[in-house]
Design a protein around this motif. Structure first.
Motif, short mmCIF file in Angstrom:
data_model
loop_
_atom_site.label_atom_id
_atom_site.label_comp_id
_atom_site.label_asym_id
_atom_site.label_seq_id
_atom_site.Cartn_x
_atom_site.Cartn_y
_atom_site.Cartn_z
N UNK A 1 0.84 -1.20 0.00
CA UNK A 1 0.00 0.00 0.00
C UNK A 1 0.88 1.25 0.00
N UNK A 2 1.89 1.25 0.88
CA UNK A 2 2.80 2.41 0.96
C UNK A 2 3.46 2.68 -0.39
N UNK A 3 3.92 1.60 -1.02
CA UNK A 3 4.61 1.77 -2.29
C UNK A 3 3.67 2.25 -3.40
N UNK A 4 2.44 1.71 -3.43
CA UNK A 4 1.48 2.15 -4.46
C UNK A 4 1.13 3.60 -4.24
N UNK A 5 0.98 4.03 -2.97
CA UNK A 5 0.64 5.43 -2.68
C UNK A 5 1.79 6.34 -3.12
N UNK A 6 3.02 5.87 -2.85
CA UNK A 6 4.20 6.64 -3.29
C UNK A 6 4.20 6.82 -4.81
N UNK A 7 3.73 5.81 -5.52
CA UNK A 7 3.67 5.88 -7.00
C UNK A 7 2.40 6.59 -7.45
#
Ligand SMILES: *Cc1c(COP(=O)(O)O)cnc(C)c1O
Length: 375
Positions: free
Chosen positions: A120-126
């Motif tokens: 989730x953190x990585x998708x939000x960062x992207x």
């Protein structure tokens, strides 16, 4: 040759045919009728907690509707457990969205909450915040539901519980099929109970249930003429199939007990085995229905899963590999994946053994003999 022992065959009780006859006698041969309403009431009464179910033509349709009701649309991303049957993820693509697959953890074989949060953190960062999360209670084993729900709510992402295989399982004394914004059930021929084919979307509120019914019946607006403001679906279960389901609900508890007894049989059979371990509940919080009994073959054993399956097949006994993780499927090769090789390793050394609620003592004897010859 002995008769075939199936992995998980339909098991019909005494009243199903009677209810189907009743539907015929009353001419309710349509996706509407009293048996349909009674079937849904029986599901809601059984699930007991905040459940408003809509009986549908399949579990796949239920996932499609749940995603529709959560406004998943073209270009969105939906987080999905990788270790599952393709029907969990396929409806994401029907809406033009992309699945983002998540690895499993070893205790329940379901979605790993740690990997989930990292993803989730990585998708939000992207800049691609996931629109929904679908976790599964695979083989009837409840996932680490509290932790998954906590992660999801921290980021404000709605959750769908795929309980297709878990009707009758409980997590912390609460029934699977009652977690998240929506749950889905399946009544396909191989599931714990069947309507010959069918499923249900279980909503948490009456309002969502009404919306589900609206979309499942072509999104007809309440006008005297045919008025349409949204694209709907023809997903309602037929009343004839619901009549089978109504009868199946009456025997559900005994079916669960029979599947759990099969699991105990395998635990006992393999308790001394160095090569094989039976997949079981990690602790009291998880009470699986043991829809299918699964085993893992030790890496040091002299045989592999396919050898065991072929051996059983020679004895006219059906066994199967575990679900192949979806991130390894050619059709999903462009979907992002988060995690390591947990579910891939399970896939490589696991086998599902015959688990039907209608296995006879003689069937179990044949299975035990065939297995002990091999291992
Ligand atoms: C069976 C199944 C479904 C789909 O249900 P159908 O009624 O066959 O469409 C979805 N998810 C899982 C995990 C299943 O096993």
């Amino acid at each position: 040759m002995n008769s075939k022992i199936w992995l998980s065959a339909p098991h019909i009780g005494k009243t199903e045919e009677q209810y189907v006859k009743q539907a015929f006698n009353e001419n309710w041969i349509a996706p509407v009728g009293p048996q349909l309403i009674e079937f849904e009431s029986a599901i809601d009464a059984y699930l007991n907690t905040s459940s408003f179910s809509t009986a549908l033509s399949s579990g796949t349709a239920a996932i499609h509707l749940a995603l529709t009701l959560l406004n998943v649309a073209n270009g969105d991303e939906v987080i999905c457990q990788s270790f599952t049957f393709c029907a969990t993820a396929n409806p994401i693509t029907y809406l033009g969205a992309t699945p983002v697959f998540i690895d499993s953890e070893l205790e329940t074989w379901n979605m790993c909450p740690v990997v989930l949060e990292a993803a989730i953190k990585d998708r939000i960062k992207k800049n691609k915040k996931p629109k929904a999360i679908i976790f599964v209670d695979l083989y009837g084993m409840p996932a680490k539901i509290d932790v998954i729900l906590k992660v999801a709510s921290a980021y404000g992402i709605p959750v769908i519980e795929d309980a297709a295989e878990a009707l009758g399982s409980t997590y912390k004394n609460r029934k699977c099929g009652t977690f998240g914004q929506f749950s889905i059930l399946s009544f396909n021929g191989n599931k714990i109970i069947t309507t010959s084919g069918g499923g249900a979307l279980v909503s948490r509120t009456k309002a969502f249930q009404e919306r589900a019914l609206f979309y499942a019946t072509q999104a007809k607006e309440p006008e005297t003429h045919f008025q349409h403001q949204y694209i709907g679906f023809n997903y309602r279960l037929s009343n004839v199939c619901a009549a089978i389901g109504k009868g199946q609900m009456e025997v559900l508890e005994t079916r669960i007990a029979q599947r759990q007894a099969n699991h105990q049989f395998y635990e006992k059979l393999f308790q001394e085995s160095l090569n094989i371990s039976v997949f079981k509940s990690p602790n009291e919080s998880y009470q699986p229905n043991y829809w299918l009994s699964c085993i893992l073959i030790n890496k040091t054993a002299s045989f592999r899963s396919v050898d065991l399956i072929n051996h059983l097949s020679n004895h006219n006994i059906e066994a199967r590999l575990l679900w192949k993780p979806l991130h390894l499927q050619p059709v999903f090769k462009n979907s992002p994946y988060y995690g390591g090789s947990v579910c891939e390793d399970l896939f490589n050394c696991g086998v599902c053994l015959p688990s039907g609620s209608n296995l006879t003592p003689n069937d179990l004897l044949r299975i035990a003999e065939a297995l002990s010859k091999f291992v």
